[in-house]
Design an enzyme around this catalytic site. Structure first.
Site, PDB file in Angstrom:
ATOM      1  N   THR A  57       0.986  -0.916   0.033  1.00  0.00           N
ATOM      2  CA  THR A  57       0.218  -0.266  -0.296  1.00  0.00           C
ATOM      3  C   THR A  57       0.822   1.245   0.307  1.00  0.00           C
ATOM      4  O   THR A  57       1.349   1.600   1.371  1.00  0.00           O
ATOM      5  CB  THR A  57      -1.174   0.563   1.138  1.00  0.00           C
ATOM      6  OG1 THR A  57      -1.456  -1.483   1.507  1.00  0.00           O
ATOM      7  CG2 THR A  57      -1.288   1.155   1.385  1.00  0.00           C
ATOM      8  N   LYS A  88       0.694   5.590   8.220  1.00  0.00           N
ATOM      9  CA  LYS A  88       1.120   5.052   7.097  1.00  0.00           C
ATOM     10  C   LYS A  88       0.473   5.406   6.170  1.00  0.00           C
ATOM     11  O   LYS A  88       0.323   5.676   4.964  1.00  0.00           O
ATOM     12  CB  LYS A  88       2.440   4.465   6.173  1.00  0.00           C
ATOM     13  CG  LYS A  88       2.786   4.236   5.234  1.00  0.00           C
ATOM     14  CD  LYS A  88       2.581   2.933   4.753  1.00  0.00           C
ATOM     15  CE  LYS A  88       2.237   1.551   4.930  1.00  0.00           C
ATOM     16  NZ  LYS A  88       1.304   0.760   3.743  1.00  0.00           N
ATOM     17  N   LYS A 131      -7.835   1.086  -2.446  1.00  0.00           N
ATOM     18  CA  LYS A 131      -6.987   1.152  -1.045  1.00  0.00           C
ATOM     19  C   LYS A 131      -7.394   1.894  -0.363  1.00  0.00           C
ATOM     20  O   LYS A 131      -7.548   2.086   0.848  1.00  0.00           O
ATOM     21  CB  LYS A 131      -6.024   0.753  -1.609  1.00  0.00           C
ATOM     22  CG  LYS A 131      -5.036  -0.069  -0.129  1.00  0.00           C
ATOM     23  CD  LYS A 131      -5.148  -1.122   0.297  1.00  0.00           C
ATOM     24  CE  LYS A 131      -4.852  -1.068   1.813  1.00  0.00           C
ATOM     25  NZ  LYS A 131      -5.335  -2.596   2.542  1.00  0.00           N
TER      26      LYS A 131
HETATM   27  P1  NAP Z   1       5.423  -6.664   7.095  1.00  0.00           P
HETATM   28  O1  NAP Z   1       5.385  -7.951   8.390  1.00  0.00           O
HETATM   29  O2  NAP Z   1       6.191  -4.833   8.162  1.00  0.00           O
HETATM   30  O3  NAP Z   1       6.659  -6.508   5.990  1.00  0.00           O
HETATM   31  C1  NAP Z   1       7.236  -6.186   5.762  1.00  0.00           C
HETATM   32  C2  NAP Z   1       8.554  -6.019   4.345  1.00  0.00           C
HETATM   33  O4  NAP Z   1       8.841  -5.939   3.663  1.00  0.00           O
HETATM   34  C3  NAP Z   1       8.904  -7.337   5.305  1.00  0.00           C
HETATM   35  O5  NAP Z   1       9.599  -8.032   4.326  1.00  0.00           O
HETATM   36  C4  NAP Z   1      10.511  -6.302   5.300  1.00  0.00           C
HETATM   37  O6  NAP Z   1      11.644  -6.756   4.881  1.00  0.00           O
HETATM   38  C5  NAP Z   1      10.059  -5.598   3.465  1.00  0.00           C
HETATM   39  N1  NAP Z   1      10.621  -4.278   3.650  1.00  0.00           N
HETATM   40  C6  NAP Z   1      10.674  -3.063   4.648  1.00  0.00           C
HETATM   41  N2  NAP Z   1      11.372  -1.912   3.936  1.00  0.00           N
HETATM   42  C7  NAP Z   1      12.133  -2.824   2.810  1.00  0.00           C
HETATM   43  C8  NAP Z   1      13.366  -2.365   1.806  1.00  0.00           C
HETATM   44  N3  NAP Z   1      13.464  -0.943   2.182  1.00  0.00           N
HETATM   45  N4  NAP Z   1      13.967  -2.870   0.954  1.00  0.00           N
HETATM   46  C9  NAP Z   1      13.565  -4.061   1.096  1.00  0.00           C
HETATM   47  N5  NAP Z   1      12.687  -4.954   1.621  1.00  0.00           N
HETATM   48  C10 NAP Z   1      11.535  -4.205   2.863  1.00  0.00           C
HETATM   49  O7  NAP Z   1       4.228  -6.256   6.922  1.00  0.00           O
HETATM   50  P2  NAP Z   1       3.199  -6.196   5.988  1.00  0.00           P
HETATM   51  O8  NAP Z   1       1.440  -6.589   7.520  1.00  0.00           O
HETATM   52  O9  NAP Z   1       3.373  -7.624   5.032  1.00  0.00           O
HETATM   53  O10 NAP Z   1       3.092  -5.137   5.252  1.00  0.00           O
HETATM   54  C11 NAP Z   1       3.254  -5.266   3.420  1.00  0.00           C
HETATM   55  C12 NAP Z   1       1.963  -4.314   2.782  1.00  0.00           C
HETATM   56  O11 NAP Z   1       1.099  -4.801   3.070  1.00  0.00           O
HETATM   57  C13 NAP Z   1       2.559  -2.941   3.413  1.00  0.00           C
HETATM   58  O12 NAP Z   1       2.426  -1.639   2.221  1.00  0.00           O
HETATM   59  C14 NAP Z   1       0.945  -2.889   4.346  1.00  0.00           C
HETATM   60  O13 NAP Z   1       0.035  -1.526   4.223  1.00  0.00           O
HETATM   61  C15 NAP Z   1       0.299  -3.774   3.616  1.00  0.00           C
HETATM   62  N6  NAP Z   1      -0.783  -4.156   3.566  1.00  0.00           N
HETATM   63  C16 NAP Z   1      -0.842  -5.461   5.236  1.00  0.00           C
HETATM   64  C17 NAP Z   1      -2.162  -6.112   5.634  1.00  0.00           C
HETATM   65  C18 NAP Z   1      -1.452  -6.331   7.043  1.00  0.00           C
HETATM   66  O14 NAP Z   1      -2.560  -6.903   7.223  1.00  0.00           O
HETATM   67  N7  NAP Z   1      -0.116  -7.126   7.291  1.00  0.00           N
HETATM   68  C19 NAP Z   1      -2.881  -5.849   4.670  1.00  0.00           C
HETATM   69  C20 NAP Z   1      -3.782  -4.777   3.607  1.00  0.00           C
HETATM   70  C21 NAP Z   1      -1.979  -4.201   3.510  1.00  0.00           C
HETATM   71  P3  NAP Z   1      12.741  -7.092   6.508  1.00  0.00           P
HETATM   72  O15 NAP Z   1      11.810  -8.193   6.527  1.00  0.00           O
HETATM   73  O16 NAP Z   1      14.106  -6.974   6.001  1.00  0.00           O
HETATM   74  O17 NAP Z   1      12.280  -5.796   7.397  1.00  0.00           O
END
Ligand code: NAP
Length: 288
Positions: free
Chosen positions: A95, A238, A170
């Site tokens: 997102t 965010k 979104k």
């Molecule tokens: P998360 O568990 O914090 O995972 C974030 C991922 O991004 C990790 O694999 C992290 O790598 C990677 N990352 C972040 N910054 C990076 C960078 N500069 N370079 C390379 N890798 C990077 O978050 P998540 O919940 O999976 O969410 C991911 C996305 O989906 C976000 O945009 C979020 O808003 C969206 N989303 C989440 C949900 C939910 O319910 N969780 C629902 C809908 C949408 P590391 O492991 O190395 O930190």
């Protein structure tokens, strides 16, 4: 299809495993390599670099945190753009900002690489069960090419128009979610302070006009004092920043979003950023 998946976080890891279950050939990459293990055990190949992840993939999926992270992975040093070749498709399921998305799509298009923005809704549960809602922006024929892979990860897969429109839809989703989280937090805290039986309140209220996906999902976590993240407070903050900017840019009234943006930012400042969004109740005064 032969696909790659960048970002093995709460969402990306189970999404990549659903691609495997759907019969696709999957390569994964994560900045912190240990987080690739679950997907490797399920049959994915682990790439040693973004260049390796790009090589030979029909579609490269990304699901990382924020706009600068997507930019770094695409265009930073050692980023995908150095290795992608004409005809490949990048699908960003993070997102991020709609405006930045349009700019990224144009930069890739100049290299002959197609892009779709395809943010998701449905949380960790939807990512695990393969029931996500996927809102897609970009060219219709590219959407059709990527559709078999989307079908392995989601149930409601909707083409919303040109580049950026997936992210715009979104942002609307996140505005409504944030207000729902506030409503669920405030209502459940009211019930707790009133000394009511919380299980009973949740059961009754969830089945009436106040019922919502968020109340059903987050209410039981509040009752159990379970603050583990399905979706982190800092990511919701965010998303509200992205939505506020978009609303301000077009003069859309947003009194509710002003309030939730302030509250979620305060929750981050108070140290709840890595908690799940149900921890908004903690900011309001939930003890436990
Ligand atoms: P998360 O568990 O914090 O995972 C974030 C991922 O991004 C990790 O694999 C992290 O790598 C990677 N990352 C972040 N910054 C990076 C960078 N500069 N370079 C390379 N890798 C990077 O978050 P998540 O919940 O999976 O969410 C991911 C996305 O989906 C976000 O945009 C979020 O808003 C969206 N989303 C989440 C949900 C939910 O319910 N969780 C629902 C809908 C949408 P590391 O492991 O190395 O930190």
């Amino acid at each position: 299809m032969r696909v790659s998946f960048i970002g093995m976080g709460i969402m990306g890891s189970p999404m990549s495993r659903n691609l495997l279950k759907g019969g696709h050939e999957v390569t994964v990459w994560n900045r912190t390599p240990e987080k690739c293990e679950a997907s490797r055990d399920a049959g994915a190949t682990v790439a040693a670099s973004l260049a390796q992840a790009a090589e030979g993939a029909e579609v490269v999926f990304l699901c990382v945190s924020d706009t600068p992270d997507v930019e770094a992975i695409l265009f930073g040093e050692g980023g995908l753009a150095e290795s992608l070749t004409p005809g490949q498709i990048v699908v960003d399921m993070s997102t991020i900002s709609p405006e930045a998305t349009v700019e990224f799509a144009e930069r890739l298009e100049a290299m002959g690489v197609e892009m779709l923005d395809a943010p998701v809704s449905g949380g960790q549960k939807g990512a695990t069960e393969g029931t996500l809602t996927i809102m897609v922006g970009g060219r219709a024929e590219v959407f059709e090419r990527a559709k078999p892979a989307f079908e392995a990860m989601g149930r409601n897969i909707v083409h919303c128009g040109p580049h950026g429109n997936g992210q715009r839809v979104k942002a609307v989703n996140q505005v409504i979610c944030a207000l729902n989280i506030l409503a669920a937090s405030e209502g459940m805290l009211f019930a707790k302070r009133s000394g009511l039986d919380l299980e009973t309140v949740h059961k009754v209220v969830s089945s009436g006009a106040a019922g919502s996906w968020l109340l059903s999902s987050l209410g039981p976590c509040m009752i159990a004092d379970d603050w583990a993240p399905g979706f982190m407070i800092r990511l919701q903050a965010k998303d509200l920043r992205i939505a506020s900017e978009a609303m301000e840019a077009i003069g859309a009234p947003h009194p509710g979003t002003e309030l939730t943006t302030r509250l979620f930012s305060e929750a981050v400042a108070e140290g709840y950023g890595e908690n799940g969004t149900q921890a908004l109740a903690r900011l309001l005064g939930w003890e436990g």
